[in-house]
Design a protein around this motif. Structure first.
Motif, PDB file in Angstrom:
ATOM      1  N   UNK A   1     -35.524 -27.199  -3.931  1.00 35.03           N
ATOM      2  CA  UNK A   1     -36.980 -27.147  -3.754  1.00 35.03           C
ATOM      3  C   UNK A   1     -37.376 -27.536  -2.331  1.00 35.03           C
ATOM      4  N   UNK A   2     -36.688 -28.513  -1.771  1.00 33.76           N
ATOM      5  CA  UNK A   2     -36.969 -28.912  -0.391  1.00 33.76           C
ATOM      6  C   UNK A   2     -36.777 -27.736   0.553  1.00 33.76           C
ATOM      7  N   UNK A   3     -35.720 -26.954   0.339  1.00 36.67           N
ATOM      8  CA  UNK A   3     -35.426 -25.811   1.206  1.00 36.67           C
ATOM      9  C   UNK A   3     -36.537 -24.774   1.186  1.00 36.67           C
ATOM     10  N   UNK A   4     -37.326 -24.753   0.130  1.00 36.05           N
ATOM     11  CA  UNK A   4     -38.391 -23.755  -0.019  1.00 36.05           C
ATOM     12  C   UNK A   4     -39.736 -24.239   0.501  1.00 36.05           C
ATOM     13  N   UNK A   5     -39.803 -25.469   0.996  1.00 34.99           N
ATOM     14  CA  UNK A   5     -41.052 -26.005   1.533  1.00 34.99           C
ATOM     15  C   UNK A   5     -41.308 -25.464   2.936  1.00 34.99           C
ATOM     16  N   UNK A   6     -42.565 -25.553   3.365  1.00 33.03           N
ATOM     17  CA  UNK A   6     -42.970 -25.162   4.713  1.00 33.03           C
ATOM     18  C   UNK A   6     -42.958 -26.412   5.582  1.00 33.03           C
ATOM     19  N   UNK A   7     -41.809 -26.704   6.220  1.00 37.49           N
ATOM     20  CA  UNK A   7     -41.613 -27.940   6.955  1.00 37.49           C
ATOM     21  C   UNK A   7     -41.093 -27.652   8.355  1.00 37.49           C
ATOM     22  N   UNK A   8     -41.287 -28.618   9.243  1.00 39.25           N
ATOM     23  CA  UNK A   8     -40.714 -28.528  10.584  1.00 39.25           C
ATOM     24  C   UNK A   8     -39.361 -29.219  10.672  1.00 39.25           C
ATOM     25  N   UNK A   9     -39.140 -30.241   9.859  1.00 37.36           N
ATOM     26  CA  UNK A   9     -37.882 -30.966   9.900  1.00 37.36           C
ATOM     27  C   UNK A   9     -37.730 -31.795   8.631  1.00 37.36           C
ATOM     28  N   UNK A  10     -36.527 -32.352   8.441  1.00 39.17           N
ATOM     29  CA  UNK A  10     -36.211 -33.223   7.314  1.00 39.17           C
ATOM     30  C   UNK A  10     -35.572 -34.495   7.862  1.00 39.17           C
ATOM     31  N   UNK A  11     -35.957 -35.628   7.301  1.00 38.26           N
ATOM     32  CA  UNK A  11     -35.354 -36.913   7.643  1.00 38.26           C
ATOM     33  C   UNK A  11     -34.523 -37.386   6.452  1.00 38.26           C
ATOM     34  N   UNK A  12     -33.212 -37.562   6.656  1.00 39.53           N
ATOM     35  CA  UNK A  12     -32.354 -38.103   5.602  1.00 39.53           C
ATOM     36  C   UNK A  12     -32.070 -39.556   5.927  1.00 39.53           C
ATOM     37  N   UNK A  13     -32.410 -40.447   4.975  1.00 44.12           N
ATOM     38  CA  UNK A  13     -32.436 -41.879   5.231  1.00 44.12           C
ATOM     39  C   UNK A  13     -31.200 -42.619   4.722  1.00 44.12           C
ATOM     40  N   UNK A  14     -30.170 -41.880   4.306  1.00 44.27           N
ATOM     41  CA  UNK A  14     -28.922 -42.547   3.979  1.00 44.27           C
ATOM     42  C   UNK A  14     -28.450 -42.338   2.564  1.00 44.27           C
ATOM     43  N   UNK A  15     -27.226 -42.803   2.312  1.00 39.07           N
ATOM     44  CA  UNK A  15     -26.508 -42.579   1.057  1.00 39.07           C
ATOM     45  C   UNK A  15     -26.332 -41.086   0.810  1.00 39.07           C
ATOM     46  N   UNK A  16     -25.766 -40.440   1.812  1.00 37.00           N
ATOM     47  CA  UNK A  16     -25.497 -39.007   1.758  1.00 37.00           C
ATOM     48  C   UNK A  16     -24.326 -38.717   0.829  1.00 37.00           C
ATOM     49  N   UNK A  17     -23.335 -39.614   0.825  1.00 32.09           N
ATOM     50  CA  UNK A  17     -22.272 -39.579  -0.170  1.00 32.09           C
ATOM     51  C   UNK A  17     -22.212 -40.943  -0.851  1.00 32.09           C
ATOM     52  N   UNK A  18     -21.420 -41.013  -1.930  1.00 32.27           N
ATOM     53  CA  UNK A  18     -21.132 -42.285  -2.590  1.00 32.27           C
ATOM     54  C   UNK A  18     -19.624 -42.482  -2.607  1.00 32.27           C
ATOM     55  N   UNK A  19     -19.222 -43.674  -2.225  1.00 32.88           N
ATOM     56  CA  UNK A  19     -17.819 -43.960  -1.990  1.00 32.88           C
ATOM     57  C   UNK A  19     -17.066 -44.415  -3.233  1.00 32.88           C
ATOM     58  N   UNK A  20     -17.805 -44.747  -4.286  1.00 33.94           N
ATOM     59  CA  UNK A  20     -17.178 -45.371  -5.436  1.00 33.94           C
ATOM     60  C   UNK A  20     -16.572 -44.392  -6.423  1.00 33.94           C
ATOM     61  N   UNK A  21     -15.906 -44.902  -7.446  1.00 31.00           N
ATOM     62  CA  UNK A  21     -15.276 -44.047  -8.449  1.00 31.00           C
ATOM     63  C   UNK A  21     -16.268 -43.582  -9.505  1.00 31.00           C
ATOM     64  N   UNK A  22     -15.830 -42.592 -10.295  1.00 29.17           N
ATOM     65  CA  UNK A  22     -16.581 -42.234 -11.481  1.00 29.17           C
ATOM     66  C   UNK A  22     -17.342 -40.944 -11.359  1.00 29.17           C
ATOM     67  N   UNK A  23     -17.125 -40.039 -12.299  1.00 25.83           N
ATOM     68  CA  UNK A  23     -17.881 -38.798 -12.396  1.00 25.83           C
ATOM     69  C   UNK A  23     -18.462 -38.688 -13.798  1.00 25.83           C
ATOM     70  N   UNK A  24     -19.720 -38.386 -13.902  1.00 24.96           N
ATOM     71  CA  UNK A  24     -20.327 -38.138 -15.196  1.00 24.96           C
ATOM     72  C   UNK A  24     -20.129 -36.681 -15.578  1.00 24.96           C
ATOM     73  N   UNK A  25     -20.186 -36.416 -16.841  1.00 23.43           N
ATOM     74  CA  UNK A  25     -20.049 -35.036 -17.309  1.00 23.43           C
ATOM     75  C   UNK A  25     -21.428 -34.392 -17.324  1.00 23.43           C
ATOM     76  N   UNK A  26     -21.757 -33.688 -16.238  1.00 27.42           N
ATOM     77  CA  UNK A  26     -23.085 -33.102 -16.119  1.00 27.42           C
ATOM     78  C   UNK A  26     -23.012 -31.595 -15.934  1.00 27.42           C
ATOM     79  N   UNK A  27     -21.876 -31.010 -16.314  1.00 26.71           N
ATOM     80  CA  UNK A  27     -21.776 -29.566 -16.303  1.00 26.71           C
ATOM     81  C   UNK A  27     -21.726 -28.947 -14.925  1.00 26.71           C
TER      82      UNK A  27
END
Length: 530
Positions: free
Chosen positions: A182-208
């Motif tokens: 949805x963000x990609x479809x907005x009319x924006x000039x830029x995006x600010x990402x404020x962190x936690x781009x990945x997670x370093x810990x273990x564990x995957x949920x079953x979310x298909x």
């Protein structure tokens, strides 16, 4: 010059088309030392497209941007190579004024070296301010998808409006990245990402959704594989290709709640410094960052300032590398005197001076601090005594007061803080003294929720209800997933909290949960409309 006025992004361009270049091509790519340590692969042939992680741009200036890609035909190869051999690869790039690449204005080449994960960081200059551009890469016979970027307006200009998004906390294991689509479809000039781009810990949920068995990561190869997993997501790829991003890391890019030279369990020494060095290198390899951010071992200069004419200035801070350890053993604490110690720091002395001096000298209408963890006071206990989280600015209360006092002394007007990390949305007045309801308001904070961290979420939860009851400066709260959308002029600022009802399955719709209004020259939130 263009080979043909109707050449499209899918048509293979000629060798001549991609090789024409103004001077300084290699300087636009990776550092020369890193680019020449491995033998060159002059005519590469790949088993699959090397552009599986898409393309990105970042840190827009009035005359240029950083263009990024990483060659990775097998982005989750266990050895962290992305399926690439230990050979340097020439990568050509071009920038055009139209999406069909009929009006190419800049071309160049970089070197994708194995020492930096075959990543490309091309710093393009000579563009016009306030303009849309399209860009793409070529490695051997392979052509990347095209991305769109936008330069900032000229330093002295004041555009009528700026629209941008802010986002954080995309945990692949917790849910789908629908918010990015949805963000990609907005009319924006830029995006600010404020962190936690990945997670370093273990564990995957079953979310298909496709996922790898996850374990906690420590080595450079580990971090590269985790980024390969995340950045293969088509919704994240789409959001990067749509706008330039301004990025900064938080804790999970390294280790949960790390602080300075200590990991989240208060272990330091050579082992953690090696892990931190690996994490920072992998972060640089996967983000559209300039060469100034290239790590030197376990350190990287990530705080920086980016202007958007006289309308807004973004002060991007780093609240991890320079902070003291969390007070009173971290976690949620009652009656923690250590958090009030005036010797404790969140930003470090040098960055703190840089921030205050920049805010005081700024000629922009809106002075923005892009920040990782919430800065408003967040008492989370009903009644007395108060309880605060030690990883947030509440655990560094004296440092926060020092910052706020410095802002007041310098007469900084229209101060706005953008924040992530908390997996919930909130809007707050920033008070000179949070314990005094009559205290002056010195700015506004917009805390944005997560993309997927925490799972589906809910409109309200017990934590949020306590926050609203105990913190009168808090004007809005929501615990769903999503992102923030901001629109600002010289007279007003509006933030829309955009939310999705679920992330446990794909395809959720997006709605605006609330809109928060701020007026220039009138500190504090003027209105919240649901």
């Amino acid at each position: 010059m263009s080979r043909h006025p109707h050449d499209t992004t899918s048509a293979p361009p000629s060798r001549r088309r991609f090789l024409g270049l103004a001077g300084g091509a290699l300087a636009a790519g990776l550092p020369l030392a890193a680019a020449t340590q491995a033998p060159a692969w002059a005519a590469p042939r790949f088993p699959a497209s090397p552009f599986t992680l898409g393309v990105a741009s970042g840190d827009p200036l009035p005359d240029g941007v950083v263009l990024w890609t990483r060659l990775a035909p097998d982005p989750v190869a266990a050895d962290g190579t992305g399926g690439m051999p230990a050979r340097s690869v020439p990568v050509e790039w071009e920038v055009a004024e139209d999406e069909r690449f009929g009006r190419v204005v800049r071309r160049g080449h970089s070197v994708a070296a194995p020492e930096l994960g075959h990543a490309v960081h091309a710093e393009v200059t000579g563009l016009r301010p306030g303009r849309d551009y399209w860009y793409r890469f070529r490695a051997g016979p392979e052509i990347s998808p095209a991305g769109r970027t936008r330069t900032a307006v000229a330093a002295g200009d004041e555009p009528e409006v700026l629209r941008f998004g802010f986002v954080s906390c995309n945990n692949y294991s917790d849910g789908h990245f629908t918010a990015f689509r949805h963000l990609a479809e907005e009319d924006l000039r830029l995006v600010v990402h404020l962190g936690d781009y990945i997670y370093e810990g273990p564990g995957s949920r079953s979310i298909g959704r496709p996922h790898l068995p996850e374990a906690e990561i420590f080595s450079l190869a580990d971090y590269r594989v985790r980024y390969g997993q995340y950045k293969s997501d088509p919704d994240l790829i789409a959001a990067h290709a749509a706008f330039p991003w301004i990025v900064i890391l938080d804790d999970h890019e390294v280790d949960n709640n790390w602080a300075g030279g200590l990991d989240g369990e208060d272990n330091g020494g050579e082992a953690f410094l090696a892990r931190r060095a690996a994490a920072l290198q992998a972060y640089y390899e996967h983000m559209p960052l300039r060469r100034a951010a290239l790590p030197a071992g376990p350190s990287a200069r990530l705080y920086r300032r980016l202007g958007y004419g006289r309308l807004a200035e973004f002060n991007v801070v780093d609240t991890r590398q320079y902070r003291d350890n969390q007070a009173c053993g971290d976690g949620r604490q009652f009656d923690c005197a250590e958090r009030l110690d005036p010797e404790r720091t969140m930003l470090g002395a040098e960055q703190e001076r840089w921030l205050l001096d920049g805010l005081g000298a700024s000629q922009a209408t809106w002075k923005v601090m892009a920040n990782q963890i919430f800065i408003f006071q967040g008492d989370s206990a009903a009644g007395e005594p108060q309880a605060f989280g030690m990883d947030t600015w509440d655990g560094y209360a004296a440092a926060r007061q020092r910052l706020f006092d410095g802002i007041q002394r310098r007469g900084v007007a229209n101060f706005v803080v953008l924040t992530g990390d908390a997996h919930r949305s909130a809007a707050a007045d920033l008070k000179a003294d949070f314990d005094d309801p009559e205290s002056a308001v010195i700015g506004t904070e917009f805390l944005g929720t997560s993309v997927s961290s925490g799972g589906d979420g809910s409109d309200q939860d017990d934590w949020g209800l306590t926050w609203l009851a105990e913190n009168p400066h808090l004007r809005f709260h929501n615990a769903q997933r999503g992102y923030g959308r901001c629109e600002l002029t010289r007279s007003w600022w509006r933030t829309d909290y955009r939310v999705v009802p679920y992330v446990s399955s794909p395809g959720a719709p997006v709605t605006t949960r609330a809109t928060v209004h701020v007026s220039a020259g009138e500190p504090g939130i003027q209105e919240v409309s649901a």
